[in-house]
Structure formats: structure tokens, C-alpha cells
Design an enzyme around this catalytic site. Structure first.
Site, PDB file in Angstrom:
ATOM      1  CG  ASP A  75      -2.272   0.977   0.884  1.00 60.49           C
ATOM      2  OD1 ASP A  75      -2.155   1.735   0.036  1.00 60.49           O
ATOM      3  OD2 ASP A  75      -3.338   0.750   1.375  1.00 60.49           O
TER       4      ASP A  75
HETATM    5  C1  NOJ Z   1      -4.094   4.020   0.163  1.00 63.06           C
HETATM    6  C2  NOJ Z   1      -4.996   3.127   0.206  1.00 63.06           C
HETATM    7  O1  NOJ Z   1      -5.243   2.319   1.246  1.00 63.06           O
HETATM    8  C3  NOJ Z   1      -5.225   1.977  -0.942  1.00 63.06           C
HETATM    9  O2  NOJ Z   1      -6.511   1.591  -0.852  1.00 63.06           O
HETATM   10  C4  NOJ Z   1      -5.110   2.895  -2.130  1.00 63.06           C
HETATM   11  O3  NOJ Z   1      -5.275   1.792  -3.384  1.00 63.06           O
HETATM   12  C5  NOJ Z   1      -3.629   3.565  -2.196  1.00 63.06           C
HETATM   13  N1  NOJ Z   1      -3.718   4.342  -1.238  1.00 63.06           N
HETATM   14  C6  NOJ Z   1      -3.540   4.058  -3.669  1.00 63.06           C
HETATM   15  O4  NOJ Z   1      -4.162   5.149  -3.709  1.00 63.06           O
END
Ligand code: NOJ
Length: 733
Positions: A282
């Protein structure tokens, strides 16, 4: 052949071998690196959230030189075919090996045609609807040049305080697994190389939704059996459906961060689930291993993540900086790096990027967005997502005879809030507000007043709202949460209506007119006053671009609502986490003092999982339970006993009465949605495989234990016809 096995193709593996043999260590680290453009000057986060088109105005640095150096394998957050093609051209024409980039974005519930938030859509109990909306989202996203979406989110969410409950399919494992597979199928289609589809990403692996106290990013502690029985199956279902990528999560699990957790990323995901795609971290979740207290510095974090099984580093930039050194120092074997690169290249080959690196162009892009068929589907999905929670005296559907209707409330004319929390590829200008939908659907005079803001700090002046209501025969009040109040980093410790919205409702109630409450929110709310005092309640969530027409369809009866809740609505926040498939205690709540209950409120939720009304009524009868040849067959008859046609979601629950580990009181094991004409009845049959009635025992073996099982077939998780069956030793062999 299972769909993960299909990701392995000898001809592709041979091409990967050939490429790997030519790559420098730095180029390998580059393939494992995902960057986002850096904002040079532009908008602050707040204006970005307030203005979905803000993204177009910001100045971004795309780090083009790094592409030339071969140290970038992927981008996130680049929007538009033109920009994507420009960067892709550098990768394929100006780098030594010409390896294409893979471009990913959060296309969660629509690209430009925004559909209902995933939590809402799951209330349709129609996985195929989710497949269709995901397919349209993929079509628009790939026309915009993208190859990959960071969706579906398949986290089980049992705590309404957690804002990201909005992004998934709710609290149930069985239903969540069905939606996980459908969404993967919709995004990916049958062939990843088909330029109308994109690679899916099952996230957030794993147990992210179980954050203690519903606070986003917080610690997770859970029995490993619960992990396998409750939280893992939707991920397994996504993998079985062929998901090409997974995203590791922010949280730790029993002390080990999930972005550095070898047990979950390698033993379970690659071992047990047979996953052959790649895992992306993430956003900066590798870097965050340092504040987590699990890694000493960035290099240590990169090492731990890669060795655990995270193949691609989203924005931390540890991999491109640290992997070469770690390999040269002998800390990470080259074989580990090669395996991760292989997985990334495999997905790029499967997507056909080597043959067709440019998926689209600006013309194709603009022709693909917001097509009439997409808007029709958005309306269909939106009305199927609506849940009727109360309808005293058949107030709804509204009779077209009303001459004046008051439409009041801060969410009645609030297009941006209909888009939900993942709205940055959408635009408020595409949205038909609830007020707009009502105005187009009725001949009556519509008297509108905002009444108050969503989260006023000071008491608001309700005078205009009272004036509008005083002239009307019926009062519709649209209240709830703003789009920003759910989603990532939007946990709440209060679950009532924010600001003075409930005071507004009380003032309107005092006028004695029929009161319809339309809720728009991204999570279950605790609303006992509304449940008691409104005449009708519609839960409409955040319905996307066609929110208005869909709500109007339901209010005026063009569509008879058939949605059912996929999360329990707590009576009060103190009940959280609350979910129907809890295990039994030794002291189930009774009148007796020393039992498992509260001294100041009920144990039961305000509305249970699976609950939802219709403009007609249904009756269940003739429950039969039969057991034969490794199967249990449960049947019942459902009859439409009202005056109009309607859809019902018949639900089958099973409870294993005695287990070597304490078992949930009941668990959803089947559902069927059926449309019945007035007076029509239909016999439903559910086939249960004995093998599906098991769980993980104390030794972590999956077992089906003999003994008594209860079954229920009914209209929600709290009501239903009850029966039972017995499994002998011979049945479970
Ligand atoms: C953080 C989020 O937790 C995730 O769901 C997302 O895909 C990523 N950022 C990328 O934007």
C-alpha cells in the site's frame, strides 16, 4: 484448470527468462518500483477533495528521467490516455530493454461514470450487478489508458466506526466472497490482454478492516482461525477468480505488519491460495514499517518487505535505492529479486503490454466515458442498492396526487457527496442530485430548503425549512454524512447524524406531517430516534451519478426497493463491533442480571444484517431439510402476499451447535433473489455441501465436525423458519 494456474504460460515464462538474463540489478529493482507523480504546485488536499476536477489543474512532476534510467516499473495516479502514452513512449522507446510501464489507479466504483459505493452495491445482493459495473469501470479506465485498478477491496468490516467499511461488501464472509469474485471477473474479463479490461487488485491484504476500535491503520489482533475462517475467504475467492495482483495493507496482524508478513504473503497467499500474480505494497506501507517499530530504517524496511513477499514498492522508493546494495551485500539472494521481477513481468505480459503498450488515445477516451448505456446501468445499480428500512402505513411510494412536496436537508442538493469517498476521477457536474431527481419525477410543486449544513457547529436557523414544510403535504428530508466522512482516514467515534441534522428532523417532526427520511452515508449509522419517529426511511448510501433518478424511482414507485443491509446498524456506538455471526457466550443475554448484555441499551442491533423491506410483503413456509450423499438440501416456499410485484432476497443461515472451537450462532450459507408477482409463490432450494460446513480447529486443521446443525431460511439474519439436521461421523469423512 484453476485461474491462478492459467496465469502461468510456458511461452511467457520463457520470455521472462530471456529478459531476466539481460537485466541489470538496478533495472530489476526498477521493475519493482511504483512511483506517483509529485505535486509541484497546485491544490491542497482539502480543495482536492472538494473539487473533483482539481487534479486537472495541478502541476505534476512525472520523473521522466527516472523512466529513462530504467528505475521505474509502474505509476499510480497518472490520469488520461495522453499523459500515460507520453510516459509509456519513454519506457518503450528510450530505455535499454524497452519494458513497458504498468499504470494503476484507484478505480473503485467507476472511472467517470460513478456507480454506488461498493457497500451500497452489495446491498443489492446481486454479485452479477457488481460484475457489470466493474466491467464498465474497466472499459472507461482502459479507454483512459490505464491497465490496472486497485480494486476490489474485499476486507470484511464489522465495525461501523471504520470509514473504509464504505469500500467493501460489508460484514459477511460468504456474501463478501461472492462479491469479490464478481468484481474481479468484471474488471478482468476472461482475458487480461483484452484492452477493454484491466488487472484487478484484491486489497488490503489482510485483516485491515479489523482495526481495534475502528480506528483506521490501527493494530489488529485476532485468532489465526478467525483469520482463515472469516477474513481470508474473500481474498481466496478473488484469487480463485484470477486476480492478477494483491495489495498488502497498513495494519499489523498479531504484531507483524502485513506489509512484512511472510506467513500471510508467502505461506498463505503463494502457498495455500496458489497465487501467481504480484503483490504491491500500500502507499508507503514499506516506509511505515519504521514508525511501526518493525524496521530500523528504510533499507531494513525494504529488506523485510521483499523477503516477506511484497513484490512492488508503492512510492517508498526503498526497492530502487536499497535492493542493489542489499543483494550486493548478500543480505537478499538474487533469486528473491528475480522471483519478484518475474511476477511483475508476468502480469505485464498477460496484459499484452509488450505487444500493445499504448492501450488507448485521447479520442477513444472521450468517446468511452459517460455513455448512455453506462448511465442506464448507473441508475439500475443505484436503485438496486437502496434499502427500505421503515414504511409506516404504506406512506411510500408517494402518491402522485400530492400537490406540494417539501424536500429538505443538506444532502438533498449535494452532488459531490453522492460520489462517495473515491471520487477523484468523477465530477460533481455529472451527478443528478436527489432534489433534481425528485423534481423531474413529479408534477407536484417541490419546495426546497437546505435546513442546515451537514456538520454545523452552531445551531442552525430552520426557519426556511419550517416554512417549506408548512406548505407541503409530505416532507422528505435528506440527511446523513458528507462524502469525506467515510473512506480512508475517516473513522468516527460517533455514529449519529453529524451536526444539527437530528434537531432539524425533530423540528420537522413536530409539525405533524408525514416524514420521509432519506439517508445518504458511507457507513451504518446509529439512528434510534429516526427509527422510532420517521414514517418512512430509505437508506440510499452514496449512489453515484444517477443518485437522484434512482431515489425518485423508489420514492414514487417506479421501482420497488429490494435491497438488504450487508452490515448491522448499531443501536449505539458502544455496541461496535457488532455483527450477526458472533459466537455464543456462556451467558447469552436474558432477563437475568449476570448475562452478556448492557445495562443501558439493547444487545440487538437497530437493524440486523440482511434486513430490508419492500412495498409488498413476503411469507415463508414449508421448510424442508434433507441430507443425502454429502449434501444437505434445504427448501422453502416464498410467497408475495402483497398487492405489487417485488423482489425478495431469501437467506439461508446455518449454525453448528457444538464445536471443538466455539462456533458462530449462525452463518450465511446461501441466498437467492427472486422477483414475485402479487400472489405468486415459488419453491426455493439450497444445496449445501457438507465440506462447506467446516472451520479451523485448535490445531488449524479444516474440519467438519459431526453433530447437530440448525438452519434458518428467511428474510433477514434475525427472522426465519427454523429447522435442523444431524451430521454423523460417516457424513463428515
Ligand atoms: C492508500 C489506500 O489504502 C489504498 O486503498 C489505495 O489503493 C492506495 N492508497 C493508492 O491510492
Amino acid at each position: 484448470m484453476n485461474k491462478q494456474a492459467q496465469l502461468l504460460r510456458p511461452e511467457i515464462e520463457a520470455k521472462i527468462d530471456a529478459l531476466l538474463s539481460q537485466m541489470t540489478l538496478l533495472e530489476k529493482a526498477g521493475q519493482l518500483t511504483q512511483l506517483g507523480p509529485t505535486m509541484l504546485e497546485g491544490v491542497g488536499v482539502d480543495s482536492f477533495l472538494d473539487d473533483p476536477e482539481a487534479m486537472q489543474k495541478v502541476k505534476l512532476d512525472y520523473h521522466e528521467d527516472w523512466i529513462r534510467e530504467g528505475v521505474v516499473g509502474s505509476y499510480l495516479g497518472v490520469q488520461g490516455a495522453e499523459k500515460i502514452n507520453r510516459l509509456q513512449k519513454i519506457a518503450v522507446e528510450e530505455t535499454r530493454l524497452g519494458i513497458p510501464l504498468i499504470f494503476g489507479l484507484d478505480v473503485i466504483h467507476g472511472y467517470r461514470t460513478m456507480f454506488p459505493i461498493p457497500l451500497a452495491e452489495a446491498c443489492s445482493w446481486e454479485p452479477d450487478l457488481a460484475r457489470r459495473t466493474a466491467e464498465v469501470a474497466a472499459r472507461e479506465a482502459s479507454a483512459a489508458g490505464l491497465h490496472w485498478t486497485f480494486a476490489p477491496m474485499v476486507d470484511i468490516a464489522r465495525d461501523a466506526r471504520w470509514g473504509r467499511i464504505a469500500e467493501g461488501a460489508g460484514e459477511d464472509t460468504f456474501l463478501g466472497s461472492a462479491f469479490a469474485a464478481a468484481r474481479v471477473q468484471g474488471f478482468q474479463g476472461d482475458d487480461l490482454a483484452d484492452p477493454q479490461h484491466v488487472a484487478a487488485c484484491a486489497k488490503h491484504y489482510i485483516a485491515y478492516g479489523a482495526a481495534v476500535a475502528g480506528r483506521d491503520y490501527n493494530t489488529v489482533e485476532m485468532a489465526v482461525q478467525t483469520l482463515h475462517d472469516v477474513y481470508l475467504p474473500p481474498f481466496a475467492s478473488a484469487a480463485d477468480a484470477g486476480a492478477a495482483t494483491f495489495m498488502s495493507a497498513f495494519n499489523d496482524l498479531n504484531g507483524v505488519p502485513t506489509s512484512a508478513n511472510r506467513y500471510t504473503l508467502t505461506d498463505i497467499l503463494r502457498g495455500k491460495l496458489g497465487f501467481n500474480g504480484f503483490v504491491v505494497s500500500d502507499w508507503n506501507s514499506i516506509g511505515e514499517l519504521v514508525p511501526h517499530g518493525h524496521a530500523a530504517d528504510r533499507k531494513d524496511a525494504g529488506k523485510k518487505a521483499l523477503l516477506a513477499g511484497v513484490d512492488m514498492d508503492m512510492v517508498t522508493e526503498s526497492y530502487r535505492h536499497d535492493i542493489p546494495e542489499l543483494v550486493e551485500a548478500g543480505v537478499i539472494p538474487m533469486s528473491v529479486v528475480d522471483e519478484a521481477v518475474r511476477r511483475v513481468l508476468r502480469v505485464k505480459f498477460l496484459l499484452g503490454l509488450f505487444d500493445r503498450p499504448f492501450r488507448s488515445d485521447a479520442e477513444t477516451e472521450s468517446a468511452a466515458l459517460l455513455r448512455p448505456a453506462h448511465l442506464d446501468l448507473a441508475r439500475e445499480a443505484a436503485r438496486r442498492s437502496i434499502v427500505l428500512l421503515k414504511n409506516v402505513g404504506g406512506l411510500l411510494p408517494l402518491k402522485q396526487a400530492a400537490r406540494k412536496i417539501a424536500v429538505i436537508g443538506p444532502l438533498a442538493d449535494s452532488p459531490f457527496d453522492m460520489l462517495g469517498s473515491w471520487s477523484f476521477t468523477g465530477s460533481r457536474r455529472d451527478v443528478v442530485s436527489i432534489l433534481g431527481g425528485i423534481q423531474s419525477a413529479t408534477e407536484a410543486e417541490v419546495l426546497y430548503a437546505r435546513g442546515c449544513d451537514i456538520d454545523d457547529k452552531l445551531p442552525a436557523d430552520f426557519a426556511q425549512a419550517i416554512e417549506a414544510a408548512s406548505q407541503a403535504e409530505v416532507v422528505i428530508v435528506v440527511v446523513g454524512e458528507s462524502a469525506k466522512m467515510s473512506g480512508e482516514a475517516a473513522s468516527r467515534m460517533n455514529l449519529g447524524l453529524p451536526g444539527h441534522q437530528e434537531d432539524l428532523l425533530k423540528a420537522l417532526k413536530a409539525m405533524g406531517k408525514p416524514l420521509v427520511v432519506v439517508l445518504s452515508n458511507g457507513r451504518p449509522l446509529s439512528i434510534p430516534w429516526i427509527a422510532e419517529n420517521a414514517d418512512a426511511i430509505l437508506e440510499t448510501w452514496q449512489l453515484g451519478v444517477q443518485a437522484g433518478p434512482a431515489v425518485a424511482d423508489v420514492l414514487f414507485g417506479a421501482y420497488n426497493p429490494g435491497g438488504k443491509l450487508v452490515t448491522s446498524f448499531p443501536y449505539a456506538v458502544g455496541q461496535c463491533p457488532i455483527y450477526y455471526n458472533r459466537t455464543s457466550t456462556g451467558r447469552p443475554a436474558t432477563e437475568f442480571w449476570f448475562t452478556s448484555k448492557y445495562i443501558d441499551g439493547p444487545v440487538a442491533p437497530l437493524y440486523p444484517f440482511g434486513f430490508g423491506l419492500s412495498y409488498t410483503t413476503f411469507e415463508y413456509a414449508d421448510l424442508e431439510v434433507r441430507k443425502a450423499a454429502g449434501r444437505v438440501t434445504v427448501s422453502a416456499t416464498v410467497k408475495n402476499t402483497g398487492a405489487v410485484a417485488g423482489e425478495e432476497v431469501a437467506q439461508l443461515y446455518v449454525g453448528d451447535v457444538v464445536g471443538s472451537r466455539v462456533r458462530p450462532i449462525k452463518e450465511l450459507k446461501g441466498f437467492q433473489k427472486l422477483l414475485l408477482a402479487p400472489g405468486e409463490s415459488r419453491k426455493l432450494t439450497f444445496e449445501l455441501k457438507v465440506a462447506d460446513l467446516g472451520f479451523h480447529n485448535v490445531d488449524m486443521q479444516y474440519v467438519v465436525e459431526p453433530g447437530l446443525f440448525k438452519v434458518w431460511v428467511g428474510t433477514n439474519s434475525a427472522e426465519g423458519l427454523a429447522g435442523e439436521f444431524w451430521l454423523d461421523e460417516a457424513d463428515v469423512q
